[in-house]
Design an enzyme around this catalytic site. Structure first.
Site, PDB file in Angstrom:
ATOM      1  N   ASN A   7     -50.244 -79.257 -83.127  1.00 12.49           N
ATOM      2  CA  ASN A   7     -49.404 -78.216 -82.937  1.00 12.49           C
ATOM      3  C   ASN A   7     -49.176 -79.128 -81.653  1.00 12.49           C
ATOM      4  O   ASN A   7     -50.409 -80.015 -80.996  1.00 12.49           O
ATOM      5  CB  ASN A   7     -50.102 -76.869 -82.004  1.00 12.49           C
ATOM      6  CG  ASN A   7     -51.123 -76.789 -82.150  1.00 12.49           C
ATOM      7  OD1 ASN A   7     -52.244 -77.758 -82.861  1.00 12.49           O
ATOM      8  ND2 ASN A   7     -51.958 -75.990 -81.433  1.00 12.49           N
ATOM      9  N   GLU A  67     -49.230 -78.303 -77.581  1.00 18.03           N
ATOM     10  CA  GLU A  67     -48.560 -77.418 -75.928  1.00 18.03           C
ATOM     11  C   GLU A  67     -48.314 -78.163 -75.108  1.00 18.03           C
ATOM     12  O   GLU A  67     -47.994 -79.506 -74.658  1.00 18.03           O
ATOM     13  CB  GLU A  67     -50.220 -76.743 -75.594  1.00 18.03           C
ATOM     14  CG  GLU A  67     -51.167 -76.064 -77.049  1.00 18.03           C
ATOM     15  CD  GLU A  67     -51.594 -75.127 -76.653  1.00 18.03           C
ATOM     16  OE1 GLU A  67     -51.833 -74.293 -78.080  1.00 18.03           O
ATOM     17  OE2 GLU A  67     -52.716 -75.323 -76.051  1.00 18.03           O
ATOM     18  N   CYS A 121     -45.528 -75.244 -83.051  1.00 17.10           N
ATOM     19  CA  CYS A 121     -46.158 -75.490 -83.702  1.00 17.10           C
ATOM     20  C   CYS A 121     -46.201 -76.950 -84.348  1.00 17.10           C
ATOM     21  O   CYS A 121     -45.781 -77.489 -84.438  1.00 17.10           O
ATOM     22  CB  CYS A 121     -45.956 -74.184 -84.586  1.00 17.10           C
ATOM     23  SG  CYS A 121     -45.643 -72.976 -83.552  1.00 17.10           S
ATOM     24  N   GLU A 154     -46.491 -77.167 -87.816  1.00 10.40           N
ATOM     25  CA  GLU A 154     -45.322 -76.960 -88.589  1.00 10.40           C
ATOM     26  C   GLU A 154     -44.346 -77.827 -88.412  1.00 10.40           C
ATOM     27  O   GLU A 154     -43.132 -78.370 -88.707  1.00 10.40           O
ATOM     28  CB  GLU A 154     -45.414 -75.478 -89.271  1.00 10.40           C
ATOM     29  CG  GLU A 154     -46.699 -74.604 -90.348  1.00 10.40           C
ATOM     30  CD  GLU A 154     -47.341 -74.243 -88.640  1.00 10.40           C
ATOM     31  OE1 GLU A 154     -47.872 -72.790 -89.014  1.00 10.40           O
ATOM     32  OE2 GLU A 154     -47.380 -74.138 -87.987  1.00 10.40           O
ATOM     33  N   CYS A 165     -41.761 -70.735 -88.006  1.00  6.01           N
ATOM     34  CA  CYS A 165     -42.301 -72.103 -88.658  1.00  6.01           C
ATOM     35  C   CYS A 165     -41.868 -71.508 -89.823  1.00  6.01           C
ATOM     36  O   CYS A 165     -41.415 -72.831 -90.235  1.00  6.01           O
ATOM     37  CB  CYS A 165     -43.952 -72.342 -88.614  1.00  6.01           C
ATOM     38  SG  CYS A 165     -43.953 -73.275 -87.158  1.00  6.01           S
TER      39      CYS A 165
END
Length: 147
Positions: free
Chosen positions: A44, A46, A55, A57, A97
């Protein structure tokens, strides 16, 4: 734990070490198994503008897409926990996701295995994407593209 699940969860745990999560404090790693056995990972990422965060994924799937291999996705492993905390509680993909994973699943004609784990231990859960995202909307639902 199956060999594929172990490989994917281990790779996801390694990927989570590279998470940039200063706002949530929750590190997630994802590992995607391709049909030839290659594993592609992501963590991830941010952003201070929270809506721009990615994310794990999504990061991993973007890498797979850049390789031109979306139709080759076979399975996914996901691991995460609060930073600095060992946890056996399984982490599952969010709705966004699941939809992104579904794109690859439909392109490849597969119902992806999704292996979910915490940051430590041998406890994990395996789901099929079709149970995590029933009645999914994807490429097959769109009209054919004009030439």
């Amino acid at each position: 734990m199956t060999d594929d699940a172990k490989r994917l969860i281990d790779a996801a745990r390694d990927a989570a070490q590279n998470a940039y999560a200063p706002y949530s404090g929750f590190a997630v790693g994802a590992a995607i198994l391709l049909s030839d056995g290659e594993i592609v990972t992501g963590a991830n990422f941010e952003n201070a503008s929270y809506g721009l965060s990615l994310c794990a994924e999504t990061v991993a799937m973007a890498k797979v897409g850049n390789l031109g291999r979306l139709g080759d996705v076979v399975a996914v492993g996901i691991s995460g926990s609060p930073i600095g905390v060992d946890s056996e509680a399984a982490v599952h993909p969010c709705g966004r996701c699941r939809q992104i994973l579904n794109e690859a699943a439909q392109l490849g004609g597969r119902d992806l295995a999704v292996h979910c784990a915490g940051s430590s231990g041998d406890v994990y859960q395996t789901h099929h994407l079709s149970t995590l995202l029933p009645h999914a909307f994807g490429p097959a639902d769109l009209p054919p593209q004009k030439g």
